[in-house]
Design an enzyme around this catalytic site. Structure first.
Site, short mmCIF file in Angstrom:
data_model
loop_
_atom_site.label_atom_id
_atom_site.label_comp_id
_atom_site.label_asym_id
_atom_site.label_seq_id
_atom_site.Cartn_x
_atom_site.Cartn_y
_atom_site.Cartn_z
N HIS A 115 0.80 -1.23 0.00
CA HIS A 115 0.00 0.00 0.00
C HIS A 115 0.84 1.28 0.00
O HIS A 115 0.46 2.27 -0.60
CB HIS A 115 -1.00 -0.01 1.16
CG HIS A 115 -0.36 0.02 2.52
ND1 HIS A 115 0.01 -1.13 3.18
CD2 HIS A 115 -0.02 1.04 3.33
CE1 HIS A 115 0.54 -0.80 4.34
NE2 HIS A 115 0.55 0.50 4.47
N ASP A 116 1.99 1.25 0.65
CA ASP A 116 2.80 2.47 0.76
C ASP A 116 4.02 2.48 -0.13
O ASP A 116 4.96 3.25 0.10
CB ASP A 116 3.25 2.67 2.22
CG ASP A 116 2.20 3.39 3.05
OD1 ASP A 116 1.36 4.11 2.45
OD2 ASP A 116 2.23 3.26 4.28
N LYS B 145 5.82 5.58 -1.18
CA LYS B 145 6.67 6.35 -0.26
C LYS B 145 8.15 6.31 -0.67
O LYS B 145 8.93 7.15 -0.24
CB LYS B 145 6.55 5.81 1.17
CG LYS B 145 5.28 6.28 1.91
CD LYS B 145 5.30 5.75 3.34
CE LYS B 145 4.08 6.16 4.13
NZ LYS B 145 4.04 5.51 5.46
N HIS C 193 -5.95 3.43 -0.58
CA HIS C 193 -5.91 3.15 0.87
C HIS C 193 -6.05 4.40 1.74
O HIS C 193 -6.20 4.29 2.95
CB HIS C 193 -4.67 2.33 1.25
CG HIS C 193 -3.37 3.09 1.28
ND1 HIS C 193 -2.67 3.41 0.15
CD2 HIS C 193 -2.64 3.59 2.31
CE1 HIS C 193 -1.57 4.07 0.48
NE2 HIS C 193 -1.52 4.19 1.79
N HIS C 194 -6.00 5.58 1.13
CA HIS C 194 -6.26 6.80 1.92
C HIS C 194 -7.56 7.49 1.54
O HIS C 194 -7.82 8.61 1.97
CB HIS C 194 -5.08 7.77 1.80
CG HIS C 194 -3.88 7.33 2.58
ND1 HIS C 194 -3.88 7.22 3.96
CD2 HIS C 194 -2.64 6.93 2.17
CE1 HIS C 194 -2.70 6.78 4.36
NE2 HIS C 194 -1.92 6.59 3.30
N ASP D 271 -4.32 -0.52 7.94
CA ASP D 271 -3.15 0.36 7.99
C ASP D 271 -3.25 1.33 9.17
O ASP D 271 -2.29 1.51 9.93
CB ASP D 271 -3.05 1.13 6.68
CG ASP D 271 -1.82 2.03 6.61
OD1 ASP D 271 -0.76 1.63 7.14
OD2 ASP D 271 -1.92 3.13 6.04
P1 C2E Z 1 1.39 6.10 8.53
O1 C2E Z 1 2.24 6.61 9.65
O2 C2E Z 1 1.55 4.67 8.16
O3 C2E Z 1 -0.09 6.38 8.88
C1 C2E Z 1 -1.12 5.84 8.14
C2 C2E Z 1 -2.42 6.46 8.48
O4 C2E Z 1 -2.73 6.21 9.86
C3 C2E Z 1 -2.43 7.99 8.39
O5 C2E Z 1 -2.66 8.38 7.06
C4 C2E Z 1 -3.58 8.32 9.31
O6 C2E Z 1 -4.82 8.10 8.65
C5 C2E Z 1 -3.44 7.32 10.41
N1 C2E Z 1 -2.65 7.88 11.51
C6 C2E Z 1 -1.37 7.61 11.83
N2 C2E Z 1 -1.02 8.32 12.92
C7 C2E Z 1 -2.06 9.06 13.27
C8 C2E Z 1 -2.29 10.00 14.33
O7 C2E Z 1 -1.42 10.31 15.17
N3 C2E Z 1 -3.53 10.57 14.40
C9 C2E Z 1 -4.51 10.26 13.50
N4 C2E Z 1 -5.71 10.83 13.63
N5 C2E Z 1 -4.31 9.38 12.48
C10 C2E Z 1 -3.11 8.79 12.39
P2 C2E Z 1 -2.22 9.85 6.62
O8 C2E Z 1 -2.58 10.83 7.66
O9 C2E Z 1 -2.77 10.06 5.25
O10 C2E Z 1 -0.67 9.77 6.56
C11 C2E Z 1 -0.01 9.02 5.57
C12 C2E Z 1 1.42 8.90 5.91
O11 C2E Z 1 2.03 10.20 5.95
C13 C2E Z 1 1.70 8.31 7.28
O12 C2E Z 1 1.69 6.91 7.21
C14 C2E Z 1 3.07 8.89 7.60
O13 C2E Z 1 4.09 8.18 6.93
C15 C2E Z 1 3.02 10.24 6.97
N6 C2E Z 1 2.61 11.27 7.96
C16 C2E Z 1 1.36 11.71 8.21
N7 C2E Z 1 1.38 12.74 9.07
C17 C2E Z 1 2.68 12.95 9.37
C18 C2E Z 1 3.36 13.91 10.19
O14 C2E Z 1 2.75 14.80 10.85
N8 C2E Z 1 4.71 13.85 10.25
C19 C2E Z 1 5.40 12.92 9.55
N9 C2E Z 1 6.73 12.90 9.63
N10 C2E Z 1 4.79 11.99 8.76
C20 C2E Z 1 3.46 12.04 8.66
FE FE Z 2 -0.19 5.37 2.97
FE FE Z 3 1.39 1.89 6.07
#
Ligand code: C2E
Ligand code: FE
Ligand code: FE
Ligand code: SIN
Ligand code: SIN
Ligand code: SIN
Length: 372
Positions: A230-231, A234, A285-286, A314
């Site tokens: 899915h990712d 990245k 997936h988003h 995810d």
């Molecule tokens: P990921 O870390 O694998 O997170 C996948 C999805 O899990 C996120 O998609 C979000 O829907 C949910 N998620 C993860 N952590 C949180 C959280 O603390 N709070 C909430 N409410 N949801 C959470 P999303 O938001 O589309 O992010 C996609 C990817 O972008 C993330 O994959 C991560 O790699 C990156 N990302 C998102 N926000 C941040 C950020 O603020 N800082 C950094 N460094 N990376 C981020």
């Molecule tokens: Fe993703």
């Molecule tokens: Fe993931």
């Protein structure tokens, strides 16, 4: 029925044609071997035909197809068949009970009385032994096999060897493909410092949800293999953004959000069902059930089920894990979010299935937990 030996050349060709026509419509390799065993039996006018396969460790032989008995496994050094295989010799025996190589155990078990026997070893393209074709009890008056029966059995054996080789090749290619895909997914994750176990867990959660949703096991297995991808998009996101130790600004968020479309572009050209499924998962997936997700703002069932399932799997895993930008959440907070997002971020039916099967989700998380 006329014995095959009394058939003229044209009739023999007709017989072969009859069986190969059956083979040509079959897709399943076991079914093909079955028909070829029938062909071996018919061409030799024997009572039974058994296809023996050498085990991977080359210590035993087992029956792939056998007329009139259940599958059995024998030591490769025992019996007429084992002897033919280890020595690489074709064998014709008029009365096996007069032959010291014969192992009467099977007759004792089945109650069937073996008399005449013919065995032809089966080889792959590299001349490695695969197994053997064995026919038992000629149906003619004398009840014994002749050299020309042997030639006909060799025909069936040759076709069967080719079938087995292609089946193994197909398995090999599929296994390689699965491995490549899994590794690519893991690379996508590892650059963002997520563990290989993240993709494993997402795969297992996805499978569980797919089965609970009512997909058949084949579709669920396809999703399980595709969801680790899915990712994959990245890999194209700059390090500074991917591994930023804190929350994104708007610009960074925009760039990160391109990973879904990027992953899709990387995979969309393939005709393979597995890569196609992976492309769908990467793309969707988003997306969110209420239409507020990215990249396309799809809503409800316009989002492919594979995308909806992977989304939940995810996020469940992301929330429960430490990330460079946040600490892991505790379970109560995760469950509260899922309830809150039921029908908003997530397909409501999937949220219900998640809670109904919660024990199994937690069991998977425990089984594939990150070791530090
Ligand atoms: P990921 O870390 O694998 O997170 C996948 C999805 O899990 C996120 O998609 C979000 O829907 C949910 N998620 C993860 N952590 C949180 C959280 O603390 N709070 C909430 N409410 N949801 C959470 P999303 O938001 O589309 O992010 C996609 C990817 O972008 C993330 O994959 C991560 O790699 C990156 N990302 C998102 N926000 C941040 C950020 O603020 N800082 C950094 N460094 N990376 C981020
Ligand atoms: Fe993703
Ligand atoms: Fe993931
Ligand atoms: C035969 O080929 O002898 C008959 C096919 C079968 O019933 O297995
Ligand atoms: C043997 O190979 O000697 C026994 C196998 C059989 O009876 O089918
Ligand atoms: C599927 O069975 O492959 C998913 C169908 C859907 O998009 O809901």
């Amino acid at each position: 029925m006329k014995h095959a030996r009394t058939l003229n050349a044209i009739e023999i060709l007709e017989l072969i044609f009859h069986y190969l026509t059956q083979v040509s419509v079959l897709r399943d390799y076991d079914d093909i071997i079955n028909v070829l065993a029938d062909m071996g039996r018919a061409l030799t006018s024997s009572d039974r035909c058994t296809v023996w396969i050498v085990s991977d460790d080359k210590k035993t032989i087992w029956t792939k197809v056998a007329h009139g008995m259940d599958a059995i496994e024998l030591d490769i050094n025992s019996g007429v068949v084992g002897n033919a295989i280890t020595k690489g010799e074709k064998v014709i025996i008029d009365d096996v009970y007069q032959d010291s190589r014969f192992n009467p155990d099977i007759d004792k078990i089945t109650g069937y009385v073996t008399k005449s026997m013919m065995v032809v070893p089966m080889y792959d393209n590299d001349n490695q032994i695969i197994g053997a074709f064995q026919v038992i009890n000629h149906r003619g008056e004398k009840g014994v096999f002749e050299e020309r029966d042997m030639e006909r059995l060799m025909l069936a054996t040759t076709y069967a060897a080719e079938t087995i080789v292609s089946a193994r090749l197909a398995n090999e290619i599929e296994a390689t493909q699965r491995e490549v895909i899994f590794t690519m997914g893991a690379i996508g994750e590892s650059r963002s410092k997520e563990t290989g176990n993240h993709v494993k867990r997402v795969a297992e959660y996805s499978y569980l949800l797919a089965i609970a949703y009512g997909l058949d096991p084949k579709e669920a297995e396809l999703l399980k293999q595709a969801s680790p991808m899915h990712d994959i998009g990245k890999v194209a996101i700059p390090d500074a953004i991917l591994n930023k130790p804190g929350p994104f600004n708007e610009h960074e968020r925009e760039i990160m959000n391109t990973h879904a479309e990027l992953g899709y572009s990387m995979l969309k050209k393939s005709e393979r069902s597995l890569i196609k499924a992976a492309a769908t998962v990467a793309y969707e997936h988003h997306e969110k059930w209420d239409g507020t997700g990215y990249p396309n703002g799809l809503a409800g069932e316009d989002i492919h089920l594979f995308g909806r399932i992977t989304a939940l799997a995810d996020v469940f895993d992301a929330l429960g894990s430490d990330r460079c930008y946040k600490k892991a959440w505790d379970d109560e907070k995760i469950f509260a979010l899922f309830k809150e997002e039921r029908g908003k971020h997530f397909d409501p039916k999937l949220v219900d299935l998640f809670f109904e099967n919660l024990d199994q989700f937690l069991e998977i998380r425990e089984r594939f937990k990150d070791e530090f």
